[in-house]
Write a protein that holds these residues in place. Sequence first.
Motif, short mmCIF file in Angstrom:
data_model
loop_
_atom_site.label_atom_id
_atom_site.label_comp_id
_atom_site.label_asym_id
_atom_site.label_seq_id
_atom_site.Cartn_x
_atom_site.Cartn_y
_atom_site.Cartn_z
N ALA A 142 -2.95 -30.64 -29.41
CA ALA A 142 -4.31 -30.87 -29.89
C ALA A 142 -4.41 -32.19 -30.64
O ALA A 142 -3.51 -32.55 -31.40
N CYS A 143 -5.48 -32.93 -30.41
CA CYS A 143 -5.73 -34.20 -31.10
C CYS A 143 -7.21 -34.28 -31.45
O CYS A 143 -8.05 -33.66 -30.79
N THR A 144 -7.51 -35.07 -32.45
CA THR A 144 -8.90 -35.29 -32.86
C THR A 144 -9.21 -36.78 -32.78
O THR A 144 -8.44 -37.61 -33.27
N PHE A 145 -10.36 -37.10 -32.18
CA PHE A 145 -10.79 -38.49 -32.06
C PHE A 145 -12.19 -38.63 -32.64
O PHE A 145 -12.97 -37.67 -32.66
N GLY A 146 -12.52 -39.83 -33.06
CA GLY A 146 -13.86 -40.08 -33.57
C GLY A 146 -13.98 -39.70 -35.04
O GLY A 146 -12.99 -39.43 -35.72
N ASP A 147 -15.22 -39.69 -35.52
CA ASP A 147 -15.52 -39.40 -36.93
C ASP A 147 -15.83 -37.92 -37.09
O ASP A 147 -16.84 -37.42 -36.60
N ALA A 148 -14.94 -37.20 -37.80
CA ALA A 148 -15.11 -35.76 -37.98
C ALA A 148 -16.34 -35.44 -38.83
O ALA A 148 -16.82 -34.31 -38.84
N ARG A 149 -16.88 -36.45 -39.55
CA ARG A 149 -18.02 -36.21 -40.43
C ARG A 149 -19.35 -36.45 -39.74
O ARG A 149 -20.41 -36.36 -40.36
N SER A 150 -19.31 -36.76 -38.45
CA SER A 150 -20.55 -37.10 -37.75
C SER A 150 -21.47 -35.90 -37.55
O SER A 150 -22.65 -36.06 -37.25
N GLY A 151 -20.94 -34.69 -37.67
CA GLY A 151 -21.76 -33.51 -37.48
C GLY A 151 -21.77 -33.01 -36.05
O GLY A 151 -22.30 -31.94 -35.76
N THR A 195 -3.03 -50.55 -14.64
CA THR A 195 -2.24 -49.32 -14.75
C THR A 195 -2.12 -48.82 -16.18
O THR A 195 -1.79 -47.67 -16.42
N GLN A 196 -2.38 -49.72 -17.16
CA GLN A 196 -2.33 -49.31 -18.56
C GLN A 196 -3.70 -48.93 -19.10
O GLN A 196 -3.84 -48.53 -20.26
N ASP A 197 -4.73 -49.06 -18.27
CA ASP A 197 -6.10 -48.77 -18.71
C ASP A 197 -6.37 -47.28 -18.56
O ASP A 197 -7.04 -46.83 -17.64
N VAL A 198 -5.81 -46.51 -19.50
CA VAL A 198 -5.92 -45.06 -19.44
C VAL A 198 -6.44 -44.53 -20.77
O VAL A 198 -6.54 -45.26 -21.75
N ALA A 199 -6.76 -43.27 -20.79
CA ALA A 199 -7.31 -42.65 -21.99
C ALA A 199 -6.31 -42.69 -23.15
O ALA A 199 -5.09 -42.64 -22.94
N ASP A 200 -6.85 -42.75 -24.38
CA ASP A 200 -6.00 -42.83 -25.56
C ASP A 200 -5.15 -41.59 -25.75
O ASP A 200 -4.12 -41.63 -26.43
N LEU A 201 -5.58 -40.48 -25.19
CA LEU A 201 -4.89 -39.21 -25.46
C LEU A 201 -3.43 -39.23 -24.99
O LEU A 201 -2.58 -38.54 -25.54
N TYR A 202 -3.13 -40.03 -23.97
CA TYR A 202 -1.74 -40.10 -23.49
C TYR A 202 -0.85 -40.80 -24.51
O TYR A 202 0.29 -40.41 -24.73
N GLU A 203 -1.37 -41.83 -25.12
CA GLU A 203 -0.60 -42.58 -26.12
C GLU A 203 -0.28 -41.72 -27.34
O GLU A 203 0.76 -41.87 -27.97
N HIS A 204 -1.18 -40.79 -27.65
CA HIS A 204 -1.01 -39.95 -28.83
C HIS A 204 -0.34 -38.61 -28.52
O HIS A 204 -0.24 -37.74 -29.39
N GLY A 205 0.13 -38.45 -27.29
CA GLY A 205 0.84 -37.21 -26.94
C GLY A 205 -0.05 -35.99 -26.87
O GLY A 205 0.41 -34.88 -27.17
N CYS A 206 -1.30 -36.17 -26.48
CA CYS A 206 -2.23 -35.04 -26.45
C CYS A 206 -2.24 -34.34 -25.09
O CYS A 206 -2.97 -33.36 -24.90
N HIS A 207 -1.51 -34.86 -24.14
CA HIS A 207 -1.48 -34.28 -22.80
C HIS A 207 -0.09 -33.73 -22.54
O HIS A 207 0.88 -34.48 -22.48
N GLN A 208 0.02 -32.42 -22.40
CA GLN A 208 1.33 -31.79 -22.23
C GLN A 208 1.89 -32.05 -20.84
O GLN A 208 1.13 -32.22 -19.87
N ASN A 209 3.23 -32.11 -20.73
CA ASN A 209 3.83 -32.31 -19.40
C ASN A 209 4.00 -30.97 -18.71
O ASN A 209 3.69 -29.90 -19.24
N ALA A 210 4.50 -31.02 -17.48
CA ALA A 210 4.56 -29.82 -16.64
C ALA A 210 5.48 -28.75 -17.20
O ALA A 210 5.32 -27.57 -16.90
#
Length: 498
Positions: A469-478, A447-462
Amino acid sequence: MPAPRSLTLPAATARPGTPHAPTSTAAPSARQVFRRDVQGLRAVAVLLVLAFHAGLPVPGGFVGVDVFFVLSGFLITGLVADEVARTGRLRLARFYARRARRLLPAAALALVAVVAATALWLPVTRWRDVAGDVVATSLYVVNWRLADRSVDYLAQDAAPSPVQHFWSLAVEEQFYVVWPLLVVALVALARWRGRRVSRRALVAGVLAVGGASLAWSVSLTAADPARAYFVTTTRAWELAAGALLALLAHRVARLPAVALRAAGWVGLALVVVAAFTYEAATPFPGLAAALPVGGTVLVLAAGVVEPGLRPLTVRVLQPVGAASYSLYLWHWPAVVVATALADGEPTTRELVLAVALSALPAAASYRLVERPLHTSARLRDSTARSIALGVACTLVGLVAAALLVRAVPTTPDDVDAPGAQVLREGWTGPDASTDLDRLVPALADATQDVADLYEHGCHQNALGTQPAACTFGDARSGTVVALVGDSHAGQWQPPLAA
Protein backbone atom coordinates in the motif's frame (compact mmCIF):
# COMPACT_ATOMS: atom_id res chain seq x y z
CA MET A 1 57.74 -30.56 13.46
CA PRO A 2 58.48 -32.15 10.06
CA ALA A 3 58.06 -30.02 6.96
CA PRO A 4 54.67 -30.64 5.31
CA ARG A 5 54.66 -32.48 2.03
CA SER A 6 52.72 -31.48 -1.06
CA LEU A 7 49.43 -32.95 -2.17
CA THR A 8 49.85 -36.61 -3.03
CA LEU A 9 48.05 -37.52 -6.24
CA PRO A 10 48.78 -41.13 -7.24
CA ALA A 11 49.19 -41.77 -10.93
CA ALA A 12 46.60 -43.59 -12.97
CA THR A 13 47.66 -47.02 -14.10
CA ALA A 14 48.44 -46.93 -17.79
CA ARG A 15 47.11 -49.80 -19.83
CA PRO A 16 49.21 -51.40 -22.57
CA GLY A 17 48.85 -49.58 -25.84
CA THR A 18 47.47 -46.39 -24.31
CA PRO A 19 48.72 -43.61 -26.62
CA HIS A 20 48.79 -40.94 -23.93
CA ALA A 21 49.80 -42.73 -20.75
CA PRO A 22 50.71 -40.28 -17.97
CA THR A 23 54.33 -40.16 -16.91
CA SER A 24 54.25 -37.93 -13.81
CA THR A 25 53.12 -38.75 -10.30
CA ALA A 26 49.92 -36.80 -10.70
CA ALA A 27 46.62 -37.98 -12.04
CA PRO A 28 46.00 -37.21 -15.70
CA SER A 29 45.26 -33.52 -16.14
CA ALA A 30 44.55 -31.08 -18.92
CA ARG A 31 48.06 -29.71 -18.54
CA GLN A 32 49.79 -33.02 -19.16
CA VAL A 33 47.59 -34.62 -21.80
CA PHE A 34 45.82 -33.16 -24.79
CA ARG A 35 42.55 -35.02 -25.10
CA ARG A 36 40.94 -35.01 -28.52
CA ASP A 37 37.69 -36.25 -27.02
CA VAL A 38 37.54 -33.15 -24.80
CA GLN A 39 38.01 -30.95 -27.84
CA GLY A 40 35.27 -32.90 -29.59
CA LEU A 41 33.00 -32.52 -26.58
CA ARG A 42 33.56 -28.77 -26.71
CA ALA A 43 32.50 -28.85 -30.35
CA VAL A 44 29.34 -30.80 -29.55
CA ALA A 45 28.47 -28.39 -26.74
CA VAL A 46 28.85 -25.23 -28.82
CA LEU A 47 27.04 -26.75 -31.82
CA LEU A 48 24.08 -27.62 -29.59
CA VAL A 49 23.90 -24.02 -28.34
CA LEU A 50 24.23 -22.57 -31.84
CA ALA A 51 21.55 -24.88 -33.21
CA PHE A 52 19.21 -23.97 -30.37
CA HIS A 53 19.63 -20.23 -30.89
CA ALA A 54 19.28 -20.63 -34.65
CA GLY A 55 15.80 -22.07 -34.16
CA LEU A 56 16.69 -25.54 -35.42
CA PRO A 57 14.75 -28.55 -34.02
CA VAL A 58 17.06 -28.99 -31.03
CA PRO A 59 14.71 -27.66 -28.31
CA GLY A 60 17.08 -28.58 -25.48
CA GLY A 61 20.25 -27.36 -27.12
CA PHE A 62 20.77 -25.03 -24.16
CA VAL A 63 22.22 -28.03 -22.26
CA GLY A 64 25.41 -27.40 -24.20
CA VAL A 65 26.13 -24.76 -21.55
CA ASP A 66 25.93 -27.44 -18.85
CA VAL A 67 28.45 -29.53 -20.77
CA PHE A 68 30.80 -26.54 -20.70
CA PHE A 69 30.32 -26.16 -16.95
CA VAL A 70 31.38 -29.74 -16.29
CA LEU A 71 34.33 -29.39 -18.66
CA SER A 72 35.51 -26.24 -16.89
CA GLY A 73 35.27 -27.85 -13.47
CA PHE A 74 37.19 -30.90 -14.69
CA LEU A 75 39.98 -29.10 -16.54
CA ILE A 76 40.58 -26.28 -14.08
CA THR A 77 40.62 -28.62 -11.10
CA GLY A 78 43.05 -30.87 -12.96
CA LEU A 79 45.40 -27.92 -13.51
CA VAL A 80 45.11 -26.71 -9.93
CA ALA A 81 45.63 -30.17 -8.39
CA ASP A 82 48.56 -30.80 -10.73
CA GLU A 83 50.34 -27.62 -9.65
CA VAL A 84 49.75 -28.30 -5.96
CA ALA A 85 51.02 -31.86 -6.40
CA ARG A 86 54.20 -30.65 -8.11
CA THR A 87 55.02 -27.59 -6.03
CA GLY A 88 53.07 -27.94 -2.80
CA ARG A 89 51.32 -24.63 -3.41
CA LEU A 90 49.18 -22.73 -5.88
CA ARG A 91 50.44 -19.44 -7.30
CA LEU A 92 47.24 -17.44 -7.54
CA ALA A 93 48.65 -14.54 -9.54
CA ARG A 94 49.98 -16.91 -12.18
CA PHE A 95 46.68 -18.81 -12.27
CA TYR A 96 44.62 -15.65 -12.74
CA ALA A 97 47.10 -14.37 -15.32
CA ARG A 98 46.56 -17.51 -17.41
CA ARG A 99 42.80 -17.10 -17.22
CA ALA A 100 43.01 -13.41 -18.14
CA ARG A 101 45.25 -14.12 -21.11
CA ARG A 102 42.99 -16.93 -22.28
CA LEU A 103 39.55 -15.32 -21.93
CA LEU A 104 39.54 -11.54 -21.65
CA PRO A 105 41.01 -10.28 -24.95
CA ALA A 106 38.48 -12.12 -27.12
CA ALA A 107 35.67 -11.08 -24.79
CA ALA A 108 36.71 -7.42 -24.93
CA LEU A 109 36.73 -7.48 -28.72
CA ALA A 110 33.25 -9.02 -28.77
CA LEU A 111 31.94 -6.38 -26.36
CA VAL A 112 33.26 -3.56 -28.53
CA ALA A 113 31.51 -5.15 -31.51
CA VAL A 114 28.29 -5.45 -29.49
CA VAL A 115 28.38 -1.74 -28.60
CA ALA A 116 28.97 -0.81 -32.25
CA ALA A 117 26.16 -3.10 -33.43
CA THR A 118 23.84 -1.65 -30.80
CA ALA A 119 24.48 1.89 -32.02
CA LEU A 120 23.98 0.84 -35.64
CA TRP A 121 21.02 -1.50 -35.53
CA LEU A 122 19.22 -1.53 -32.18
CA PRO A 123 16.63 1.12 -31.22
CA VAL A 124 17.84 3.94 -29.02
CA THR A 125 15.41 2.84 -26.32
CA ARG A 126 17.70 -0.13 -25.66
CA TRP A 127 21.05 1.64 -25.56
CA ARG A 128 21.17 2.40 -21.85
CA ASP A 129 20.15 -1.14 -20.90
CA VAL A 130 22.74 -2.64 -23.23
CA ALA A 131 25.41 -0.33 -21.81
CA GLY A 132 24.53 -1.49 -18.30
CA ASP A 133 24.72 -5.09 -19.45
CA VAL A 134 28.14 -4.48 -20.99
CA VAL A 135 29.39 -3.00 -17.70
CA ALA A 136 28.11 -6.04 -15.77
CA THR A 137 29.62 -8.32 -18.41
CA SER A 138 33.02 -6.64 -18.20
CA LEU A 139 32.98 -7.24 -14.45
CA TYR A 140 31.65 -10.81 -14.94
CA VAL A 141 28.52 -10.36 -12.83
CA VAL A 142 26.01 -10.13 -15.68
CA ASN A 143 24.33 -13.37 -14.60
CA TRP A 144 23.20 -11.70 -11.37
CA ARG A 145 21.92 -8.67 -13.30
CA LEU A 146 19.95 -10.96 -15.59
CA ALA A 147 18.59 -12.87 -12.59
CA ASP A 148 17.31 -9.63 -11.07
CA ARG A 149 15.77 -8.60 -14.37
CA SER A 150 14.03 -11.96 -14.72
CA VAL A 151 11.85 -11.12 -11.70
CA ASP A 152 11.41 -7.45 -12.65
CA TYR A 153 7.80 -7.02 -13.73
CA LEU A 154 8.59 -4.05 -15.98
CA ALA A 155 11.29 -6.05 -17.79
CA GLN A 156 9.16 -9.10 -18.53
CA ASP A 157 8.69 -8.21 -22.20
CA ALA A 158 12.13 -6.69 -22.75
CA ALA A 159 14.08 -7.95 -25.75
CA PRO A 160 17.02 -10.24 -24.93
CA SER A 161 20.31 -8.46 -24.37
CA PRO A 162 23.03 -8.91 -27.02
CA VAL A 163 25.36 -9.96 -24.19
CA GLN A 164 22.90 -12.26 -22.44
CA HIS A 165 24.98 -15.31 -23.38
CA PHE A 166 27.80 -13.99 -21.20
CA TRP A 167 25.86 -15.18 -18.14
CA SER A 168 27.43 -18.63 -18.37
CA LEU A 169 30.90 -17.15 -18.78
CA ALA A 170 30.25 -15.06 -15.67
CA VAL A 171 29.41 -18.22 -13.72
CA GLU A 172 32.67 -19.81 -14.87
CA GLU A 173 34.73 -16.72 -14.07
CA GLN A 174 33.30 -16.61 -10.57
CA PHE A 175 34.28 -20.28 -10.22
CA TYR A 176 37.80 -19.45 -11.43
CA VAL A 177 38.07 -16.78 -8.72
CA VAL A 178 36.62 -18.72 -5.78
CA TRP A 179 37.79 -22.32 -6.29
CA PRO A 180 41.57 -21.59 -6.29
CA LEU A 181 41.10 -19.51 -3.13
CA LEU A 182 39.49 -22.50 -1.42
CA VAL A 183 42.38 -24.71 -2.51
CA VAL A 184 44.91 -22.19 -1.17
CA ALA A 185 43.00 -22.09 2.13
CA LEU A 186 43.16 -25.89 2.40
CA VAL A 187 46.88 -25.87 1.60
CA ALA A 188 47.48 -23.20 4.27
CA LEU A 189 45.45 -25.15 6.80
CA ALA A 190 47.43 -28.31 6.09
CA ARG A 191 50.74 -26.45 6.46
CA TRP A 192 49.61 -24.94 9.76
CA ARG A 193 48.77 -28.41 11.05
CA GLY A 194 52.05 -29.81 9.69
CA ARG A 195 50.32 -32.38 7.52
CA ARG A 196 50.05 -33.27 3.89
CA VAL A 197 47.41 -31.64 1.79
CA SER A 198 45.10 -34.57 1.33
CA ARG A 199 43.03 -35.38 -1.69
CA ARG A 200 40.32 -36.39 0.76
CA ALA A 201 40.07 -32.81 2.02
CA LEU A 202 39.62 -31.49 -1.50
CA VAL A 203 37.02 -34.12 -2.30
CA ALA A 204 35.17 -33.28 0.92
CA GLY A 205 35.18 -29.60 0.01
CA VAL A 206 33.86 -30.29 -3.48
CA LEU A 207 31.14 -32.56 -2.13
CA ALA A 208 30.07 -29.99 0.45
CA VAL A 209 29.84 -27.16 -2.07
CA GLY A 210 28.32 -29.33 -4.77
CA GLY A 211 25.75 -30.92 -2.49
CA ALA A 212 24.57 -27.60 -1.10
CA SER A 213 24.37 -26.11 -4.59
CA LEU A 214 22.37 -29.06 -5.94
CA ALA A 215 19.87 -28.86 -3.08
CA TRP A 216 19.48 -25.11 -3.61
CA SER A 217 19.15 -25.62 -7.38
CA VAL A 218 16.25 -28.04 -6.91
CA SER A 219 14.57 -25.75 -4.41
CA LEU A 220 14.93 -22.47 -6.32
CA THR A 221 14.04 -24.04 -9.67
CA ALA A 222 10.71 -25.11 -8.20
CA ALA A 223 10.06 -21.72 -6.58
CA ASP A 224 11.59 -19.22 -9.02
CA PRO A 225 12.82 -20.94 -12.22
CA ALA A 226 13.66 -17.72 -14.07
CA ARG A 227 16.08 -16.61 -11.37
CA ALA A 228 17.39 -20.13 -10.77
CA TYR A 229 18.53 -20.37 -14.38
CA PHE A 230 21.09 -17.57 -14.06
CA VAL A 231 22.49 -17.49 -10.54
CA THR A 232 25.84 -19.04 -9.71
CA THR A 233 24.60 -20.80 -6.60
CA THR A 234 22.31 -23.10 -8.60
CA ARG A 235 25.06 -23.95 -11.09
CA ALA A 236 28.07 -24.50 -8.84
CA TRP A 237 27.27 -28.20 -8.46
CA GLU A 238 27.70 -28.70 -12.21
CA LEU A 239 31.27 -27.41 -12.05
CA ALA A 240 31.76 -29.40 -8.86
CA ALA A 241 30.79 -32.58 -10.72
CA GLY A 242 33.67 -32.05 -13.15
CA ALA A 243 36.00 -31.12 -10.30
CA LEU A 244 35.13 -34.31 -8.45
CA LEU A 245 35.97 -36.42 -11.48
CA ALA A 246 39.33 -34.68 -11.80
CA LEU A 247 40.17 -35.45 -8.17
CA LEU A 248 39.05 -39.07 -8.45
CA ALA A 249 40.58 -39.72 -11.87
CA HIS A 250 43.15 -42.12 -10.39
CA ARG A 251 40.38 -44.33 -9.05
CA VAL A 252 38.33 -44.13 -12.23
CA ALA A 253 41.39 -45.21 -14.21
CA ARG A 254 41.43 -48.54 -12.34
CA LEU A 255 38.02 -49.52 -13.72
CA PRO A 256 37.86 -52.00 -16.63
CA ALA A 257 38.30 -50.38 -20.02
CA VAL A 258 35.11 -52.04 -21.31
CA ALA A 259 33.09 -50.55 -18.46
CA LEU A 260 34.52 -47.08 -19.05
CA ARG A 261 33.78 -47.19 -22.77
CA ALA A 262 30.23 -48.38 -22.11
CA ALA A 263 29.76 -45.61 -19.54
CA GLY A 264 31.03 -43.07 -22.08
CA TRP A 265 28.49 -44.15 -24.68
CA VAL A 266 25.72 -43.99 -22.10
CA GLY A 267 26.88 -40.51 -21.12
CA LEU A 268 26.89 -39.27 -24.71
CA ALA A 269 23.39 -40.68 -25.16
CA LEU A 270 22.20 -38.81 -22.05
CA VAL A 271 23.47 -35.50 -23.43
CA VAL A 272 21.80 -36.15 -26.79
CA VAL A 273 18.51 -37.19 -25.17
CA ALA A 274 18.47 -34.01 -23.10
CA ALA A 275 19.22 -31.87 -26.15
CA PHE A 276 16.34 -33.32 -28.17
CA THR A 277 13.70 -33.85 -25.47
CA TYR A 278 14.12 -30.85 -23.17
CA GLU A 279 12.44 -27.59 -24.10
CA ALA A 280 11.95 -24.07 -22.80
CA ALA A 281 9.19 -25.25 -20.47
CA THR A 282 11.42 -27.86 -18.79
CA PRO A 283 12.12 -26.84 -15.16
CA PHE A 284 15.81 -26.10 -15.34
CA PRO A 285 18.43 -26.48 -13.94
CA GLY A 286 17.27 -28.47 -10.87
CA LEU A 287 17.25 -32.23 -11.20
CA ALA A 288 16.73 -31.97 -14.96
CA ALA A 289 20.33 -30.77 -15.31
CA ALA A 290 21.52 -34.09 -13.89
CA LEU A 291 21.03 -35.66 -17.33
CA PRO A 292 23.54 -33.54 -19.31
CA VAL A 293 25.82 -33.10 -16.29
CA GLY A 294 25.97 -36.81 -15.47
CA GLY A 295 26.32 -37.65 -19.13
CA THR A 296 29.29 -35.31 -19.54
CA VAL A 297 30.99 -36.78 -16.49
CA LEU A 298 30.64 -40.28 -17.95
CA VAL A 299 32.02 -39.17 -21.31
CA LEU A 300 35.03 -37.57 -19.62
CA ALA A 301 35.56 -40.65 -17.45
CA ALA A 302 35.73 -42.81 -20.55
CA GLY A 303 38.82 -40.88 -21.69
CA VAL A 304 40.72 -40.74 -18.40
CA VAL A 305 43.16 -43.36 -19.64
CA GLU A 306 41.85 -44.57 -23.00
CA PRO A 307 41.69 -42.18 -25.99
CA GLY A 308 37.99 -41.50 -25.38
CA LEU A 309 34.93 -42.05 -27.54
CA ARG A 310 35.92 -42.28 -31.19
CA PRO A 311 33.15 -39.99 -32.57
CA LEU A 312 34.49 -37.17 -30.42
CA THR A 313 38.04 -37.56 -31.68
CA VAL A 314 37.27 -37.23 -35.41
CA ARG A 315 39.26 -34.57 -37.21
CA VAL A 316 36.28 -32.46 -38.29
CA LEU A 317 35.33 -31.64 -34.70
CA GLN A 318 38.79 -30.55 -33.59
CA PRO A 319 38.87 -27.03 -35.12
CA VAL A 320 35.30 -26.40 -33.99
CA GLY A 321 36.21 -27.38 -30.45
CA ALA A 322 39.35 -25.24 -30.54
CA ALA A 323 37.36 -22.17 -31.62
CA SER A 324 34.31 -22.95 -29.47
CA TYR A 325 34.89 -19.98 -27.16
CA SER A 326 34.98 -17.48 -30.01
CA LEU A 327 32.02 -19.13 -31.71
CA TYR A 328 30.05 -18.82 -28.49
CA LEU A 329 31.04 -15.17 -28.04
CA TRP A 330 29.97 -14.03 -31.51
CA HIS A 331 26.88 -16.05 -32.41
CA TRP A 332 24.37 -14.55 -29.97
CA PRO A 333 24.91 -10.86 -30.84
CA ALA A 334 24.32 -11.86 -34.47
CA VAL A 335 21.04 -13.52 -33.48
CA VAL A 336 19.92 -10.41 -31.56
CA VAL A 337 20.76 -8.09 -34.46
CA ALA A 338 18.97 -10.37 -36.94
CA THR A 339 15.93 -10.39 -34.68
CA ALA A 340 15.92 -6.59 -34.44
CA LEU A 341 16.26 -6.17 -38.21
CA ALA A 342 13.33 -8.56 -38.70
CA ASP A 343 11.14 -6.48 -36.34
CA GLY A 344 11.28 -9.16 -33.69
CA GLU A 345 10.03 -12.01 -35.86
CA PRO A 346 12.96 -13.56 -37.74
CA THR A 347 12.50 -16.72 -39.73
CA THR A 348 14.53 -19.84 -39.01
CA ARG A 349 16.35 -19.24 -42.28
CA GLU A 350 17.36 -15.73 -41.15
CA LEU A 351 18.54 -17.01 -37.78
CA VAL A 352 20.57 -19.81 -39.37
CA LEU A 353 22.14 -17.29 -41.73
CA ALA A 354 22.98 -14.97 -38.84
CA VAL A 355 24.64 -17.77 -36.88
CA ALA A 356 26.52 -18.95 -39.96
CA LEU A 357 27.81 -15.45 -40.71
CA SER A 358 28.91 -15.02 -37.09
CA ALA A 359 31.45 -17.77 -37.71
CA LEU A 360 33.48 -15.30 -39.81
CA PRO A 361 34.29 -12.79 -37.04
CA ALA A 362 34.59 -15.72 -34.62
CA ALA A 363 37.26 -17.33 -36.79
CA ALA A 364 39.08 -14.02 -37.16
CA SER A 365 38.92 -13.43 -33.40
CA TYR A 366 40.27 -16.90 -32.69
CA ARG A 367 43.17 -16.65 -35.12
CA LEU A 368 44.13 -13.01 -34.58
CA VAL A 369 43.30 -12.40 -30.91
CA GLU A 370 42.43 -15.41 -28.77
CA ARG A 371 45.10 -17.88 -29.89
CA PRO A 372 48.06 -15.50 -30.38
CA LEU A 373 47.63 -13.83 -26.98
CA HIS A 374 46.95 -17.10 -25.18
CA THR A 375 50.11 -18.69 -26.53
CA SER A 376 52.31 -15.57 -26.48
CA ALA A 377 55.67 -16.40 -24.94
CA ARG A 378 56.13 -12.76 -23.93
CA LEU A 379 52.90 -12.82 -21.94
CA ARG A 380 53.34 -16.35 -20.66
CA ASP A 381 56.71 -15.47 -19.17
CA SER A 382 55.37 -12.41 -17.36
CA THR A 383 52.52 -12.66 -14.89
CA ALA A 384 52.48 -8.88 -14.54
CA ARG A 385 52.05 -8.33 -18.28
CA SER A 386 49.23 -10.89 -18.44
CA ILE A 387 47.39 -9.29 -15.55
CA ALA A 388 47.89 -5.85 -17.08
CA LEU A 389 46.39 -7.18 -20.30
CA GLY A 390 43.39 -8.47 -18.37
CA VAL A 391 42.87 -5.11 -16.64
CA ALA A 392 43.14 -3.31 -19.98
CA CYS A 393 40.55 -5.63 -21.54
CA THR A 394 38.18 -4.99 -18.66
CA LEU A 395 38.61 -1.23 -19.09
CA VAL A 396 37.90 -1.57 -22.82
CA GLY A 397 34.45 -2.95 -22.06
CA LEU A 398 33.75 -0.27 -19.46
CA VAL A 399 34.84 2.54 -21.77
CA ALA A 400 32.77 1.15 -24.65
CA ALA A 401 29.70 1.09 -22.39
CA ALA A 402 30.36 4.68 -21.27
CA LEU A 403 30.63 5.84 -24.89
CA LEU A 404 27.32 4.16 -25.71
CA VAL A 405 25.58 5.94 -22.82
CA ARG A 406 27.13 9.23 -23.91
CA ALA A 407 25.75 8.70 -27.42
CA VAL A 408 22.15 8.33 -26.20
CA PRO A 409 20.16 11.21 -27.78
CA THR A 410 18.59 13.56 -25.25
CA THR A 411 16.39 16.62 -25.59
CA PRO A 412 18.45 19.82 -25.27
CA ASP A 413 17.42 22.03 -22.37
CA ASP A 414 17.05 25.09 -24.62
CA VAL A 415 14.70 23.41 -27.11
CA ASP A 416 10.96 23.91 -26.84
CA ALA A 417 10.03 20.44 -28.04
CA PRO A 418 6.65 20.27 -29.79
CA GLY A 419 5.92 16.86 -28.27
CA ALA A 420 2.87 15.11 -29.67
CA GLN A 421 2.13 18.01 -32.01
CA VAL A 422 4.62 16.62 -34.51
CA LEU A 423 1.97 14.03 -35.34
CA ARG A 424 -0.78 16.56 -36.06
CA GLU A 425 -1.90 16.84 -39.65
CA GLY A 426 -0.55 19.93 -41.30
CA TRP A 427 2.30 20.37 -38.84
CA THR A 428 4.83 22.81 -40.32
CA GLY A 429 7.59 22.29 -37.78
CA PRO A 430 10.50 19.82 -37.91
CA ASP A 431 9.90 16.54 -39.68
CA ALA A 432 8.94 13.92 -37.07
CA SER A 433 10.86 11.21 -38.91
CA THR A 434 14.15 13.10 -38.71
CA ASP A 435 13.80 15.13 -35.53
CA LEU A 436 12.52 12.61 -33.02
CA ASP A 437 15.18 13.67 -30.53
CA ARG A 438 13.06 16.81 -29.93
CA LEU A 439 10.27 14.79 -28.35
CA VAL A 440 9.60 15.06 -24.62
CA PRO A 441 10.32 12.71 -22.99
CA ALA A 442 13.15 11.65 -25.28
CA LEU A 443 12.67 8.29 -26.96
CA ALA A 444 15.58 6.88 -25.00
CA ASP A 445 13.63 7.56 -21.80
CA ALA A 446 10.42 5.90 -22.96
CA THR A 447 11.07 2.67 -21.08
CA GLN A 448 11.53 4.62 -17.83
CA ASP A 449 8.33 6.64 -18.31
CA VAL A 450 6.23 4.58 -15.91
CA ALA A 451 4.02 5.20 -12.92
CA ASP A 452 5.63 6.30 -9.66
CA LEU A 453 4.19 3.33 -7.81
CA TYR A 454 6.88 1.00 -9.20
CA GLU A 455 9.68 3.16 -7.85
CA HIS A 456 8.09 3.12 -4.39
CA GLY A 457 7.51 -0.64 -4.32
CA CYS A 458 3.72 -0.38 -4.42
CA HIS A 459 3.31 -3.12 -7.02
CA GLN A 460 3.81 -6.65 -5.70
CA ASN A 461 5.65 -9.25 -7.80
CA ALA A 462 4.25 -12.61 -8.84
CA LEU A 463 5.69 -14.39 -5.79
CA GLY A 464 4.51 -11.84 -3.25
CA THR A 465 1.95 -12.84 -0.62
CA GLN A 466 1.39 -9.52 1.19
CA PRO A 467 -0.45 -6.51 -0.27
CA ALA A 468 1.60 -3.35 -0.79
CA ALA A 469 0.00 0.00 0.00
CA CYS A 470 1.18 3.52 -0.84
CA THR A 471 -0.31 7.00 -0.56
CA PHE A 472 0.15 9.73 -3.17
CA GLY A 473 -0.99 13.33 -3.31
CA ASP A 474 -2.21 15.58 -0.50
CA ALA A 475 -4.04 13.60 2.19
CA ARG A 476 -5.64 16.86 3.42
CA SER A 477 -7.39 17.60 0.14
CA GLY A 478 -10.61 15.96 1.31
CA THR A 479 -10.76 13.66 -1.71
CA VAL A 480 -9.59 10.07 -1.40
CA VAL A 481 -9.34 7.68 -4.33
CA ALA A 482 -8.61 4.01 -3.74
CA LEU A 483 -6.79 2.36 -6.64
CA VAL A 484 -6.64 -1.43 -6.44
CA GLY A 485 -5.50 -3.79 -9.15
CA ASP A 486 -2.65 -4.83 -11.40
CA SER A 487 -0.51 -2.89 -13.87
CA HIS A 488 -3.57 -1.96 -15.91
CA ALA A 489 -4.92 -0.13 -12.88
CA GLY A 490 -1.47 1.18 -12.04
CA GLN A 491 -1.27 3.23 -15.23
CA TRP A 492 -3.92 5.58 -13.75
CA GLN A 493 -1.83 6.42 -10.68
CA PRO A 494 -0.03 9.52 -12.07
CA PRO A 495 -3.12 11.37 -13.35
CA LEU A 496 -5.17 10.46 -10.29
CA ALA A 497 -2.41 11.67 -8.00
CA ALA A 498 -2.25 14.93 -9.96
